[in-house]
Structure formats: C-alpha cells, structure tokens
Design an enzyme around this catalytic site. Sequence first.
Site, PDB file in Angstrom:
ATOM      1  N   GLU A  23      40.851 -51.042 -15.236  1.00  0.00           N
ATOM      2  CA  GLU A  23      42.045 -50.336 -15.673  1.00  0.00           C
ATOM      3  C   GLU A  23      42.901 -49.943 -14.470  1.00  0.00           C
ATOM      4  O   GLU A  23      44.128 -50.052 -14.514  1.00  0.00           O
ATOM      5  CB  GLU A  23      41.633 -49.109 -16.494  1.00  0.00           C
ATOM      6  CG  GLU A  23      40.940 -49.454 -17.803  1.00  0.00           C
ATOM      7  CD  GLU A  23      39.504 -49.959 -17.651  1.00  0.00           C
ATOM      8  OE1 GLU A  23      39.041 -50.631 -18.585  1.00  0.00           O
ATOM      9  OE2 GLU A  23      38.854 -49.691 -16.625  1.00  0.00           O
TER      10      GLU A  23
ATOM     11  N   HIS B 243      47.065 -36.828  -0.860  1.00  0.00           N
ATOM     12  CA  HIS B 243      47.289 -37.731   0.270  1.00  0.00           C
ATOM     13  C   HIS B 243      48.023 -39.011  -0.109  1.00  0.00           C
ATOM     14  O   HIS B 243      48.749 -39.561   0.710  1.00  0.00           O
ATOM     15  CB  HIS B 243      45.963 -38.127   0.923  1.00  0.00           C
ATOM     16  CG  HIS B 243      45.323 -37.010   1.673  1.00  0.00           C
ATOM     17  ND1 HIS B 243      44.225 -37.209   2.469  1.00  0.00           N
ATOM     18  CD2 HIS B 243      45.602 -35.685   1.752  1.00  0.00           C
ATOM     19  CE1 HIS B 243      43.862 -36.056   3.013  1.00  0.00           C
ATOM     20  NE2 HIS B 243      44.676 -35.123   2.584  1.00  0.00           N
TER      21      HIS B 243
END
Length: 156
Positions: free
Chosen positions: A76, A103
């Site tokens: 996925e 991040h």
Amino acid sequence: MRVHLATDHAGMELSAHLLAHLTAAGHDVVDHGPTAYDPEDDYPSFCIHAAQAVVADQAAGTEALGIVLGGSGNGEQIAANKVPGVRAALAWNLDTARLARQHNDANVVAVGGRQHSVEEATALIEAFLAEPFSGAERHSRRIAQIARFEETGTLA
C-alpha cells in the site's frame, strides 16, 4: 483536517474502526474503499485514489493527510508513493509514525492491519496525524531534492 482512507481486504476491520474513530475526533474522513470484503481485491487502485486526493487537497490549500492499510502496509505504501507529490511512510511504532511527519513531511501513512492490534494501529495513526513537520532546513532541503528528482529525473 481531511483524512483520506484506503485499504484492502486485510485492513477492512481497522479501516471501519478508523472511519468511526477519526470522524468522532472531528476529522473529515473520506473513505476510498473498498466498500465490501473481497479476499481477491487489488489494493493499488484504492491506495492510489486516496493518495491522489491528498495531493489534490493539499494543492488546493486544504489541510489533508492520507492513511493506507493492508496486511503489512508495504504494498500500500509502494502504491501510494507512485503518485507524484506523495511521501508515504510505513509506520510500525510511535517513533516511525512521528518521525515520518516531523522529518519527512510524509503526507500518507501506511500501517499493516495484520501487524498491530486495532488499539496499537490507532495510536500510530493518531501520532502521525498530530505531529507537525519540523520545517528544519536540513529536512526541507532533502524533501526538495526528492521532489526535484520526481519532477525532472535528475539529482542535484
């Protein structure tokens, strides 16, 4: 926040839970399917549609993120990452869920429905949705390099 949700047969139970849970928490949840259990379903179309909707909403100025679910979350995530502008991350613990946003400014999270209890998976997704991008220069620079490669096929 608008949350685009997609799954395959292995994530149907988790998807149904998240649809109710996130809606109750005030999110505008858009379910990209499937709508019925089919052990032979093909997840790419569901995940790609959800990923495309995230990119379209963000381009229009709508705060939006995506969730793609499967047995492991790997396929996925791969499917979602084929959509230009998507940064999909596989989350398997709270740190990876938070760092994906902090991040990498990930805009789609992938979670394996067979890898976690419903409670654990819900906590991962809540952490992902709640964590802002840090905006740190080094992270922005790296994301820009990836986007440039996605657009041009060249590295700086």
